[in-house]
Design an enzyme around this catalytic site. Structure first.
Site: not given
Length: 368
Positions: A268, A302, A220, A235, A237, A288, A222
């Site tokens: 998120r 999320r 999953l 990050c 990601c 964060t 985002s």
């Protein structure tokens, strides 16, 4: 002041509820917030979004989140002492838009350090207030409203219960499918999903031959514009996305298969602009989690029901989930997805994201 705290009379500059469905009313409310138009939630006064409002508006009161109220030193007042309860407040003078924005946006605190004093007020419409703050999150705007400002114009009417209808993942459907060769797998297929209530369009990338007797490797992911597209080092990601696709290609080479769910829930679930506000707060020294809290937004917002619905539409019931977050496993299992295995997905840090990853480990329970 009394009139500003009570419900606005029906028909007074307000679109009637009429025959519109709950999901349509909520969708129109989200659109209204993005355009700076006021909301008329049944049982509450008129609420004008602070961030996107325009014109010469002012209100005697503001609605803000509990966490934002705490940073404004309101938590010691009885009307703002309940954790996670929206807070209605007023200042020494009416809030015009610049003053209201300075109150609403913590990223501006260093530029506007002197605020207040503020007085927390009794809130007789808590359910409607919670609905308004949740709609603001969905719209990606700051969770702050002027209360019953004069001259706000025509409002979009809805009920507090309409918000749940907007979030109903059951209305998500497959919109299109196509072959999509990607660097990691030239035989990948893409599936697009769309809901009639939501402008966000999610996609799944399927790698390898689907087999009902073998749980796919699933990630999953985002949406992260800064990390996925621009190569941000703040990050992990982008590297996680790339590594997941290559892991699925390796799985396919061994006779298995994989599914990447790419969900349009930037930051998120708080939206791109609010994520960048959180980045600004991180530059000021907050981690964060605290950055999101100071914004009055959740650290985790999320949409796991949508992820579960996407898997169901693909015919996937059991998965091997690529994640370092046990809470993600629990969230999917709560939506009826069988997680047969948690597959670690940790990557090396860098000088720019080391604190971010440490916060995920120490405060969010990630196994890193």
């Amino acid at each position: 002041m009394g009139q500003a705290l009570g419900p606005r009379p029906a028909g007074d500059g307000v679109h009637a509820l009429s025959e519109r469905s709950p999901s349509r009313r909520a969708a129109q409310a989200v659109d209204a917030l993005r355009h700076g138009w006021p909301l008329a939630i049944e049982g509450a006064p008129l609420l004008q979004p602070v961030e996107t409002a325009f014109g010469d508006l002012a209100g005697e009161a503001m609605l803000i989140s509990a966490s934002r109220a705490a940073t404004l030193k309101l938590a010691n007042q009885i009307e703002a002492a309940v954790p996670r309860q929206p807070v209605l407040m007023r200042g020494a003078e009416a809030f015009d838009l610049p003053a209201a924005l300075a109150v609403a946006d913590p990223a501006l605190d260093m530029a506007n350090p002197l605020k207040g004093p503020f007085k927390a007020l009794p809130l007789a419409w808590e359910e409607q207030a919670r609905a308004a703050l949740e709609l603001a999150r969905m719209a990606g705007v700051l969770p702050a409203f002027l209360v019953d400002p004069q001259g706000a114009g025509e409002a979009v009417a809805l009920t507090a219960e309409d918000v749940a209808a907007y979030a109903d993942a059951g209305r998500l459907q497959v919109a299109s499918r196509a072959r999509l060769p990607v660097t990691a797998a030239e035989d990948a297929r893409i599936v697009a999903f769309r809901s009639p209530d939501d402008t966000r369009e999610h996609v799944a990338l399927v790698i390898g031959e689907q087999a009902s007797d073998r749980p796919p490797l699933v990630r999953l992911h985002s949406e992260c514009l800064t990390g996925d597209i621009l190569g941000s080092l703040k990050c992990d990601c982008g590297p996680q996305l790339d590594a997941a696709l290559h892991a699925m290609a390796d799985e396919a080479a061994k006779g298995g298969w994989g599914v990447l769910l790419y969900l349009r829930q930037e930051g998120r679930g708080i939206g791109l602009i609010n994520k960048l506000r959180a980045y600004r707060l991180q530059d000021q020294g907050f981690d964060t989690v605290d950055a999101n809290t100071r914004l009055g937004l959740p650290d985790e917002a999320r949409d796991f029901p949508t992820a579960a619905r996407m898997l169901a539409l693909l015919g996937v019931k059991a998965i091997r989930l690529m994640t370092n977050n046990p809470a993600k496993v629990a969230a999917l299992e709560a939506e009826g997805v069988t997680v047969a295995e948690r597959v670690p997905h940790a990557l090396p840090d860098n000088p720019h994201n080391a604190r971010y990853l440490a916060t995920k480990r120490d405060r969010s329970g990630h196994i890193l």
